[in-house]
Write an enzyme that holds these catalytic residues in place. Structure first.
Site, PDB file in Angstrom:
ATOM      1  CB  VAL A   1      -0.924   0.014   1.233  1.00 35.90           C
ATOM      2  CG1 VAL A   1      -1.755   1.289   1.262  1.00 35.90           C
ATOM      3  CG2 VAL A   1      -1.834  -1.208   1.236  1.00 35.90           C
ATOM      4  CB  CYS A   2       1.043   4.273   0.234  1.00 33.97           C
ATOM      5  SG  CYS A   2       1.559   5.990   0.122  1.00 33.97           S
ATOM      6  CB  SER A   3       5.859   4.853   0.129  1.00 33.32           C
ATOM      7  OG  SER A   3       5.592   4.891   1.518  1.00 33.32           O
ATOM      8  N   GLY A   4       4.844   1.476   0.499  1.00 29.13           N
ATOM      9  CA  GLY A   4       5.308   0.138   0.866  1.00 29.13           C
ATOM     10  C   GLY A   4       5.932  -0.584  -0.309  1.00 29.13           C
TER      11      GLY A   4
ATOM     12  CB  THR B   1       4.233   3.700  -5.447  1.00 28.12           C
ATOM     13  OG1 THR B   1       4.349   4.004  -4.044  1.00 28.12           O
ATOM     14  CG2 THR B   1       4.930   4.794  -6.258  1.00 28.12           C
TER      15      THR B   1
END
Length: 319
Positions: A101-104, A121
């Protein structure tokens, strides 16, 4: 079949993205028929608090070995895009199926799991992700990307879409819809919708009555002219506002909703593919097969064979 989810946490894990993973995969909704998943919070040192920021902490109750056996390893966003613990990177490298999720997604990149893959991302970090991991095929515009055993979601609310997509893929449309209803979010947003929509002065819910009207009439032929008339707008204004509020076109939005409805009917009823096509607004089985296969990756009959709630409820063979 999805039965277990493990989430690795380190100092700097972001509260919202972790909360999305917890809300979708950890909350017990078995009273509504949602399978209860084995949810594990994992860290380098179980029992030692992990700082989320602003005085908030998480306490992992499993070590990183739990990531090796989980059906899904779900990676939240972290404050850092580098400097991950080597043991965590190794665990991500060996995980069965990954969701970020997102910058993961940066952790997946460091572990080499984005090499040669299409991914996404948050739009703010897309250039950095592409620069740091040139072997990855970064799409900065979409809400999420499903590349088989690696699913990457964009920022914030798009993480919810990615999680619900995984639930829908692994546990079926009915389960995903139940979770979405409890979360009070839309049950289906096409992953190919634009992630960044320019702000306008229009209220975000201004088209909701028309969207609900469309959902109640999926078996009806809709045109921009008829939809604009219902919304009491000019065609040009309606098309512009629809794109601004949904991130896609009326045709693509309708197609996505019709495929979702087809999935539910194939899972829950004995209706023939022809009847499903008619009730969903595709008109013919051939057109349903075309759109269904493009979105789901399986023909309708194969999908029913795998996901029908009652495996006896499979369409009888043709005479």
């Amino acid at each position: 079949m999805l039965t277990s989810v493990a989430v690795p946490v380190i100092d700097g894990v972001t509260p919202f993205e972790f909360g999305v993973l917890f809300e979708v995969f950890a909350v017990d909704r078995s009273d509504e028929g949602v399978p209860r998943l084995d949810f594990k919070l994992c860290g380098e040192r179980p029992g030692e608090p992990v700082r989320m920021g602003l005085g908030a902490f998480l306490v992992p109750d499993h070590d990183l070995d739990a990531l090796h056996t989980a059906d899904l390893v779900a990676v939240p966003a972290y404050a850092t895009h580098d400097g991950y613990p080597p043991a965590l990177v190794d665990a991500i490298r060996r995980a069965r199926t990954l969701l970020s999720v997102c910058s993961g997604s940066f952790l997946l990149g460091v572990a080499g799991r984005l090499d040669g893959r299409r991914c996404t991302t948050h739009w703010r970090y897309a250039d950095e992700l592409a620069e740091r991991f040139p072997a990855a095929r970064v799409d900065p515009d979409v809400l999420f990307v499903d590349d088989g055993d690696v699913i990457t979601g964009a920022g914030t609310a798009a993480g919810i879409d990615a999680c619900l997509h995984v639930v829908r893929r692994e546990l079926g449309a009915a389960v995903a819809t139940t979770i979405a209803r409890r979360m009070v979010v839309a049950p289906q947003r096409d992953g190919g919708q634009r992630q960044f929509i320019r702000p306008t002065s229009v209220r975000a819910d201004s088209l909701q009555p028309t969207l609900a009207w469309m959902l109640d009439r999926l078996d009806t032929e809709h045109t921009v002219a008829s939809l604009a008339e219902h919304a009491r707008m000019s065609e040009r204004t309606f098309a512009r506002r629809f794109a601004a509020e949904t991130g896609t076109t009326p045709h693509r939005w309708l197609t996505a909703q019709r495929v979702l409805r087809a999935r539910q009917l194939l899972e829950e009823t004995r209706l023939s593919v022809e009847d499903v096509a008619r009730l969903c607004g595709f008109g013919t089985a051939a057109l349903l097969r075309h759109h269904f296969n493009a979105v789901v990756g399986l023909p309708p009959k194969d999908y029913r064979r795998s996901f029908a709630h009652d495996h006896a409820a499979v369409e009888p063979p043709e005479a």
